[in-house]
Design a protein around this motif. Sequence first.
Motif, PDB file in Angstrom:
ATOM      1  N   LEU A 132       7.055   3.687  14.660  1.00 29.50           N
ATOM      2  CA  LEU A 132       7.449   4.335  14.317  1.00 29.50           C
ATOM      3  C   LEU A 132       6.264   5.140  13.855  1.00 29.50           C
ATOM      4  CD1 LEU A 132      11.082   4.115  12.900  1.00 29.50           C
ATOM      5  CD2 LEU A 132       9.781   5.299  15.593  1.00 29.50           C
ATOM      6  N   LEU A 133       5.667   6.018  14.591  1.00 25.40           N
ATOM      7  CA  LEU A 133       4.149   6.779  13.945  1.00 25.40           C
ATOM      8  C   LEU A 133       4.700   8.201  13.363  1.00 25.40           C
ATOM      9  CD1 LEU A 133       0.128   7.318  15.750  1.00 25.40           C
ATOM     10  CD2 LEU A 133       1.722   9.329  14.357  1.00 25.40           C
ATOM     11  N   GLY A 134       4.652   8.682  11.504  1.00 27.01           N
ATOM     12  CA  GLY A 134       4.893   9.750  11.006  1.00 27.01           C
ATOM     13  C   GLY A 134       6.371   9.823  10.567  1.00 27.01           C
ATOM     14  N   LEU A 135       6.164   8.960   9.472  1.00 27.46           N
ATOM     15  CA  LEU A 135       7.702   8.633   8.540  1.00 27.46           C
ATOM     16  C   LEU A 135       8.238   9.700   8.068  1.00 27.46           C
ATOM     17  CD1 LEU A 135       6.452   4.926   8.043  1.00 27.46           C
ATOM     18  CD2 LEU A 135       7.678   6.144   9.749  1.00 27.46           C
ATOM     19  N   THR A 179       1.135   7.685   4.919  1.00 28.07           N
ATOM     20  CA  THR A 179       1.602   7.128   3.261  1.00 28.07           C
ATOM     21  C   THR A 179       1.874   6.226   3.019  1.00 28.07           C
ATOM     22  OG1 THR A 179       2.561   9.617   3.378  1.00 28.07           O
ATOM     23  CG2 THR A 179       3.327   8.341   1.869  1.00 28.07           C
ATOM     24  N   PRO A 180       0.822   5.191   2.446  1.00 26.13           N
ATOM     25  CA  PRO A 180       1.258   3.609   1.732  1.00 26.13           C
ATOM     26  C   PRO A 180       2.453   3.343   1.571  1.00 26.13           C
ATOM     27  CG  PRO A 180      -1.330   4.222   1.274  1.00 26.13           C
ATOM     28  CD  PRO A 180      -0.792   5.663   1.397  1.00 26.13           C
ATOM     29  N   GLU A 181       2.418   3.995   0.432  1.00 20.13           N
ATOM     30  CA  GLU A 181       4.147   4.139  -0.086  1.00 20.13           C
ATOM     31  C   GLU A 181       5.487   3.663   1.343  1.00 20.13           C
ATOM     32  OE1 GLU A 181       1.381   5.129  -3.015  1.00 20.13           O
ATOM     33  OE2 GLU A 181       2.408   6.391  -1.065  1.00 20.13           O
ATOM     34  N   LYS A 182       5.222   5.341   1.911  1.00 21.53           N
ATOM     35  CA  LYS A 182       5.807   4.792   2.842  1.00 21.53           C
ATOM     36  C   LYS A 182       5.687   3.599   3.874  1.00 21.53           C
ATOM     37  CE  LYS A 182       7.022   9.807   3.530  1.00 21.53           C
ATOM     38  NZ  LYS A 182       6.688  11.007   4.635  1.00 21.53           N
ATOM     39  N   GLU A 194       5.243   0.252   3.179  1.00 21.05           N
ATOM     40  CA  GLU A 194       5.527  -0.251   1.792  1.00 21.05           C
ATOM     41  C   GLU A 194       7.116  -0.159   2.244  1.00 21.05           C
ATOM     42  OE1 GLU A 194       5.776  -2.613  -2.468  1.00 21.05           O
ATOM     43  OE2 GLU A 194       4.009  -0.954  -2.114  1.00 21.05           O
ATOM     44  N   GLN A 195       7.776   0.628   1.767  1.00 20.21           N
ATOM     45  CA  GLN A 195       9.233   1.392   1.598  1.00 20.21           C
ATOM     46  C   GLN A 195      10.078   0.993   3.444  1.00 20.21           C
ATOM     47  OE1 GLN A 195       9.525   5.039  -0.052  1.00 20.21           O
ATOM     48  NE2 GLN A 195       8.884   4.262  -2.234  1.00 20.21           N
ATOM     49  N   TRP A 196       9.511   1.901   3.958  1.00 14.24           N
ATOM     50  CA  TRP A 196       9.559   1.674   5.489  1.00 14.24           C
ATOM     51  C   TRP A 196       9.901   0.028   5.965  1.00 14.24           C
ATOM     52  CZ3 TRP A 196      11.496   5.948   9.340  1.00 14.24           C
ATOM     53  CH2 TRP A 196      11.279   6.682   8.398  1.00 14.24           C
ATOM     54  N   GLY A 197       8.644  -0.782   5.433  1.00 17.14           N
ATOM     55  CA  GLY A 197       9.049  -1.864   6.297  1.00 17.14           C
ATOM     56  C   GLY A 197       9.729  -2.862   5.263  1.00 17.14           C
ATOM     57  N   GLU A 198       9.913  -3.002   4.318  1.00 11.04           N
ATOM     58  CA  GLU A 198      10.649  -3.461   3.506  1.00 11.04           C
ATOM     59  C   GLU A 198      12.471  -3.158   4.030  1.00 11.04           C
ATOM     60  OE1 GLU A 198      10.532  -3.145  -0.554  1.00 11.04           O
ATOM     61  OE2 GLU A 198       8.714  -4.208  -0.720  1.00 11.04           O
ATOM     62  N   LYS A 199      12.560  -2.198   4.835  1.00 12.90           N
ATOM     63  CA  LYS A 199      13.817  -1.447   4.900  1.00 12.90           C
ATOM     64  C   LYS A 199      14.146  -1.662   5.991  1.00 12.90           C
ATOM     65  CE  LYS A 199      17.113   2.664   5.004  1.00 12.90           C
ATOM     66  NZ  LYS A 199      17.220   3.771   4.689  1.00 12.90           N
ATOM     67  N   TYR A 200      13.300  -1.766   6.740  1.00  6.83           N
ATOM     68  CA  TYR A 200      13.049  -2.038   8.507  1.00  6.83           C
ATOM     69  C   TYR A 200      13.059  -3.281   9.119  1.00  6.83           C
ATOM     70  CZ  TYR A 200      15.116   2.697   9.190  1.00  6.83           C
ATOM     71  OH  TYR A 200      15.833   3.926   8.229  1.00  6.83           O
ATOM     72  N   GLN A 201      11.519  -4.645   7.848  1.00  2.84           N
ATOM     73  CA  GLN A 201      12.020  -5.746   8.209  1.00  2.84           C
ATOM     74  C   GLN A 201      10.904  -5.450   9.335  1.00  2.84           C
ATOM     75  OE1 GLN A 201      15.533  -7.554   9.172  1.00  2.84           O
ATOM     76  NE2 GLN A 201      16.305  -7.756   7.232  1.00  2.84           N
ATOM     77  N   VAL A 202      10.106  -4.900   9.033  1.00  6.34           N
ATOM     78  CA  VAL A 202       8.559  -4.906   9.302  1.00  6.34           C
ATOM     79  C   VAL A 202       7.362  -5.990   9.118  1.00  6.34           C
ATOM     80  CG1 VAL A 202       6.680  -3.369  10.852  1.00  6.34           C
ATOM     81  CG2 VAL A 202       9.168  -2.473  10.582  1.00  6.34           C
ATOM     82  N   PRO A 203       7.035  -7.116   9.372  1.00  9.07           N
ATOM     83  CA  PRO A 203       6.027  -7.225   9.351  1.00  9.07           C
ATOM     84  C   PRO A 203       4.917  -6.637   8.182  1.00  9.07           C
ATOM     85  CG  PRO A 203       6.718  -8.336  10.762  1.00  9.07           C
ATOM     86  CD  PRO A 203       7.334  -7.016  10.663  1.00  9.07           C
ATOM     87  N   LYS A 204       4.342  -6.948   6.531  1.00 10.13           N
ATOM     88  CA  LYS A 204       2.801  -6.068   6.435  1.00 10.13           C
ATOM     89  C   LYS A 204       1.611  -6.360   7.727  1.00 10.13           C
ATOM     90  CE  LYS A 204       3.712  -7.073   1.432  1.00 10.13           C
ATOM     91  NZ  LYS A 204       3.213  -7.698   0.145  1.00 10.13           N
ATOM     92  N   ASN A 205       1.574  -6.746   8.486  1.00  8.58           N
ATOM     93  CA  ASN A 205       1.014  -7.321   9.596  1.00  8.58           C
ATOM     94  C   ASN A 205       0.870  -5.698  10.427  1.00  8.58           C
ATOM     95  OD1 ASN A 205       2.758  -8.619  10.776  1.00  8.58           O
ATOM     96  ND2 ASN A 205       0.469 -10.242  11.624  1.00  8.58           N
ATOM     97  N   ARG A 214       2.542  -3.416   9.748  1.00  8.00           N
ATOM     98  CA  ARG A 214       1.677  -2.205   8.992  1.00  8.00           C
ATOM     99  C   ARG A 214       0.796  -1.554   9.382  1.00  8.00           C
ATOM    100  NH1 ARG A 214       5.146  -3.243   3.568  1.00  8.00           N
ATOM    101  NH2 ARG A 214       6.885  -5.033   4.608  1.00  8.00           N
ATOM    102  N   PHE A 215       0.193  -0.368   9.676  1.00  7.73           N
ATOM    103  CA  PHE A 215      -0.715   0.766   9.638  1.00  7.73           C
ATOM    104  C   PHE A 215      -0.759   1.666   9.534  1.00  7.73           C
ATOM    105  CE2 PHE A 215       0.483  -2.319  13.315  1.00  7.73           C
ATOM    106  CZ  PHE A 215      -0.861  -2.891  13.405  1.00  7.73           C
ATOM    107  N   SER A 216      -2.435   2.071   9.005  1.00 12.40           N
ATOM    108  CA  SER A 216      -2.585   3.572   7.752  1.00 12.40           C
ATOM    109  C   SER A 216      -2.868   4.085   9.373  1.00 12.40           C
ATOM    110  CB  SER A 216      -3.643   3.720   7.667  1.00 12.40           C
ATOM    111  OG  SER A 216      -4.769   3.658   8.057  1.00 12.40           O
TER     112      SER A 216
END
Length: 369
Positions: free
Chosen positions: A44-47, A73-76, A78-89, A91-93
């Motif tokens: 998903l691009l654009g949260l 947005t770095p905060e998004k 992190e928040q979305w990654g935790e909510k939807y269980q998307v690994p940190k690697n 998650r991209f800017s």
Amino acid sequence: MSSRRNFIQMVAAPLLAMPLISQAENSNPIYEPLADGPVLKVALLGLGGYANIVARAMQGCKRAKITALISGTPEKLEQWGEKYQVPKNQRFSYDELHKIKNNPDIDAVYIMTPNSRHPEFAIQVAQLGKHVISEKPMATNVKDAQKMIDACKKAGVKLLIGYRMHFEPNTLEIIQKREAGEFGKILFFQGLSGFIIGDPKQWRLNKILAGGGSMMDIGIYSINGARYMVGEEPVWVTAQETKTDPVKFKEGVDETIQFQMGFPSGAVASCLSTYALNNLDKFYLNGTKGFAEMMPSTGYGPIKAKTNKGELSFAHVTHQTIQMDEFAAIIHDNKVPKIPVDGEEGLKDMKIIEAIFEAVKTGKKVSLS
């Protein structure tokens, strides 16, 4: 409703709480259960607000899964990654978009940024070898829409546009009835699309980001709906603009546009796109033998529809869930949808929007060729 964002949040809650039903009481030969197959791995691009609806709806998908997140947005992230269980690697800017190339956990990228940024991201994603899903309108002008199509063709990837209504059971049933001749010769279509928009500082009221005003956001539903309900491509348009608040709706940002379209068969459409009136979500199709009415016609649901023979009884379908599962079948199985959802379909709407803007400016009937 005080703003588009509030509107999205308001309709999303009951929508997502309702059961996911793939087929309702009526038998619909067009809307068939999806075949089993590989899962579409989606970044998903654009949260923003709409991405939140898509993400929540995708939790009910059988063949589509969120596997990556892309945001400025770095905060998004992190928040979305935790909510939807998307690994940190995963998650991209935006600056790290190039890292998705050769990423086996991403098949497609769903772009849900402000309209003007769809083309740049779509072209980048295509060049990185990933399928492109763009929210509508696909661009802010015909030229950029064509660039998106060309880039995806050159890269050998598919370009799909987020036309969720193209998979909605009531909509498909009415189209089937029209094709079967139940309404006779189609004479007239009416499309009413509008709501009162709130926050004057939001991007949808920014000419550069949105490409316009209500037409780019809500009016496109009546344009697209006229085409699939009538079953023809318009050959001319006329249009008139009304603006009651020039401070909120600055130059190039339309508040209300009434527009008319003519079709090869002689059928005509009369439509309204507005950011100044609530309770406008209606389609009406009239023929020599009968009619079809949808109200609500394009909201997040439930859709209510009837014909001259009575009400349709299809249960509510979570549109974004079905859309993403259908996109998986289109990309992985080469399924051909009843109503196209490809870049060429999006381009047709963009050409009509440009013609409507020209008709407003000139006061003349504009031919579509």
